[in-house]
Motif scaffolding. Structure first.
Motif, short mmCIF file in Angstrom:
data_model
loop_
_atom_site.label_atom_id
_atom_site.label_comp_id
_atom_site.label_asym_id
_atom_site.label_seq_id
_atom_site.Cartn_x
_atom_site.Cartn_y
_atom_site.Cartn_z
N ALA A 164 15.26 -1.50 -2.49
CA ALA A 164 15.32 -0.05 -2.46
C ALA A 164 14.69 0.50 -3.73
O ALA A 164 14.57 -0.20 -4.74
N VAL A 165 14.27 1.76 -3.66
CA VAL A 165 13.71 2.44 -4.82
C VAL A 165 14.86 2.98 -5.65
O VAL A 165 15.63 3.83 -5.20
N LYS A 166 14.96 2.49 -6.88
CA LYS A 166 15.99 2.95 -7.80
C LYS A 166 15.56 4.23 -8.51
O LYS A 166 16.37 5.11 -8.79
N GLY A 167 14.27 4.32 -8.80
CA GLY A 167 13.75 5.49 -9.50
C GLY A 167 12.24 5.39 -9.58
O GLY A 167 11.63 4.37 -9.24
N TRP A 168 11.62 6.48 -10.03
CA TRP A 168 10.17 6.55 -10.11
C TRP A 168 9.72 6.65 -11.56
O TRP A 168 10.46 7.11 -12.42
N ALA A 169 8.49 6.22 -11.81
CA ALA A 169 7.90 6.36 -13.14
C ALA A 169 7.71 7.85 -13.47
O ALA A 169 7.64 8.68 -12.57
N HIS A 187 8.10 -10.60 -1.19
CA HIS A 187 9.52 -10.84 -1.46
C HIS A 187 9.71 -11.42 -2.86
O HIS A 187 10.60 -11.00 -3.61
N ARG A 188 8.87 -12.38 -3.23
CA ARG A 188 9.03 -13.04 -4.52
C ARG A 188 8.82 -12.07 -5.67
O ARG A 188 9.62 -12.03 -6.62
N LEU A 189 7.77 -11.27 -5.59
CA LEU A 189 7.47 -10.38 -6.71
C LEU A 189 8.41 -9.19 -6.77
O LEU A 189 8.77 -8.74 -7.86
N LEU A 190 8.81 -8.65 -5.62
CA LEU A 190 9.81 -7.58 -5.66
C LEU A 190 11.13 -8.10 -6.21
O LEU A 190 11.83 -7.41 -6.96
N VAL A 214 12.74 -0.93 -8.72
CA VAL A 214 13.33 -1.40 -7.47
C VAL A 214 14.60 -2.18 -7.74
O VAL A 214 14.80 -2.74 -8.83
N VAL A 215 15.48 -2.20 -6.75
CA VAL A 215 16.71 -2.99 -6.79
C VAL A 215 16.84 -3.74 -5.49
O VAL A 215 16.27 -3.36 -4.46
N ARG A 216 17.57 -4.83 -5.53
CA ARG A 216 17.85 -5.58 -4.30
C ARG A 216 18.82 -4.79 -3.43
O ARG A 216 19.74 -4.14 -3.92
N HIS A 254 0.82 -1.20 0.00
CA HIS A 254 0.00 0.00 0.00
C HIS A 254 0.86 1.26 0.00
O HIS A 254 0.39 2.33 -0.40
N ASN A 255 2.07 1.13 0.48
CA ASN A 255 2.94 2.28 0.70
C ASN A 255 4.36 1.86 0.36
O ASN A 255 4.74 0.70 0.60
N PRO A 256 5.18 2.75 -0.18
CA PRO A 256 6.54 2.34 -0.56
C PRO A 256 7.43 1.97 0.61
O PRO A 256 8.53 1.43 0.39
N ILE A 257 7.00 2.21 1.83
CA ILE A 257 7.76 1.71 2.98
C ILE A 257 7.89 0.19 2.89
O ILE A 257 8.85 -0.40 3.38
N GLN A 258 6.92 -0.46 2.20
CA GLN A 258 6.94 -1.92 2.09
C GLN A 258 7.91 -2.41 1.03
O GLN A 258 8.15 -3.61 0.93
N ILE A 259 8.49 -1.49 0.24
CA ILE A 259 9.60 -1.86 -0.64
C ILE A 259 10.87 -1.99 0.19
O ILE A 259 11.60 -2.99 0.08
N VAL A 260 11.12 -1.01 1.02
CA VAL A 260 12.35 -1.03 1.82
C VAL A 260 12.23 -1.93 3.05
O VAL A 260 13.24 -2.32 3.63
N GLU A 261 10.97 -2.24 3.44
CA GLU A 261 10.71 -3.16 4.55
C GLU A 261 9.72 -4.22 4.06
O GLU A 261 8.54 -4.21 4.41
#
Length: 307
Positions: free
Chosen positions: A290-295, A256-259, A282-284, A230-237
């Motif tokens: 981590a967020v590499k860049g935005w659309a 985890h699998r899809l990221l 995203v990058v590992r 729901h929130n990009p905090i879930q990319i980094v966590e």
């Protein structure tokens, strides 16, 4: 910019709502470490978190894809005039969503396919509209794709005790059953190929029938992941679930699998509810991401309940 091109597919962002959802980070993403919101505050504020109120900001939006001559909608938001007594933020909305859709060049009768990534209150609402006293399909010429697992899980006739409970009250009756009774649904299992560019796969955890839409066209890749986050905090966590996940352990594993798939395949990730630029590369980063860049979508410029 509201439209980008990925291979032979155009992707347009159509807004229903953007603003506060009356939940603090601790309430919305209870698994997330408090320190993470402070560590990443510089880019979470203001698009994803209000600095003054500490209330999470969220978007309700539909992704419009044009692929192989057809118009495809990914999720249909909350809808207007719908009784949501246990989801007060979404109760009896009155937005100009159909006007926004028209400004994106889409009339209801133009839509060929509607994808509901899952059957929560904020993903199926515009499946129908109120015609007098009757809920009727908004997109009369469309096939509505729903995972059978979610259709069965949220069908009140099956009397399944769900984690969301009353938060989804009335949703099946006013936004799912009418299109099914009209003969417009296709209930799919496992995976479903839409065309040469688009495929649906199950991605369970948030709900049993949560799905991901995979776009592969030319050298471009994208994943439309619904509420995988729901929130990009879930990319980094990535271990941090929202409070709405039906199977927390499975939701973590799926995230985890899809990221990982997105990072390894250089795919843009399109969650359903991101404000800001809407999608992320995203990058590992160790066992996390981590967020590499935005659309390159334009940010929503203001916090308001309607477009």
């Amino acid at each position: 910019m509201d439209t980008i091109t990925l291979g032979d597919v155009t992707v347009t962002r159509v807004r229903e709502y953007y603003g506060p959802v009356d939940l603090t980070p601790e309430a919305f993403v209870p698994d997330s470490p408090a320190r993470a919101w402070d560590t990443h505050r510089s880019w979470l504020v203001p698009d994803f978190l209000d600095a003054d109120t500490r209330i999470v900001n969220s978007a309700i939006q539909t992704w419009v894809l044009r692929s192989e001559g057809r118009t495809v909608l990914v999720d249909t938001g909350v809808g207007n005039h719908k009784d949501r007594p246990y989801a007060p933020v979404w109760n009896r909305l009155d937005t100009d969503f159909l006007g926004n859709l028209a400004r994106a060049g889409v009339r209801p009768e133009d839509v060929d396919i509607v994808i509901n990534t899952h059957l929560h209150v904020d993903h199926v609402g515009w499946n129908t509209y109120l015609d007098g006293r009757t809920w009727v399909p908004t997109f009369p010429n469309a096939t509505y794709l729903m995972a059978r697992a979610d259709f069965d899980y949220w069908n009140p006739a099956n009397e399944i005790r769900t984690r969301l409970g009353r938060g989804n009250q009335n949703v099946f009756e006013d936004s799912v059953a009418p299109v099914h009774e009209a003969g417009l649904t296709r209930l799919w299992e496992g995976s479903h190929r839409i065309d040469g560019n688009l495929r649906l796969d199950l991605a369970p955890g948030h709900t049993p029938g949560s799905s991901v839409l995979r776009l592969e066209s030319g050298s471009d890749r994208a994943l439309f992941v619904g509420d995988l986050m729901h929130n990009p905090i879930q990319i980094v966590e990535p271990d941090a679930n929202s409070c709405f996940c039906e199977d927390p352990a499975e939701a973590r594993a799926t995230r985890h699998r899809l990221l990982g798939s997105a990072a390894d395949g250089n795919a843009l990730v399109f969650p359903a509810h991101l404000g800001g630029h809407g999608a992320a590369e995203v990058v590992r980063q160790g066992g996390k991401f981590a967020v590499k860049g935005w659309a390159p979508f334009a940010k929503y410029a203001e916090y308001t309940e309607s477009a």
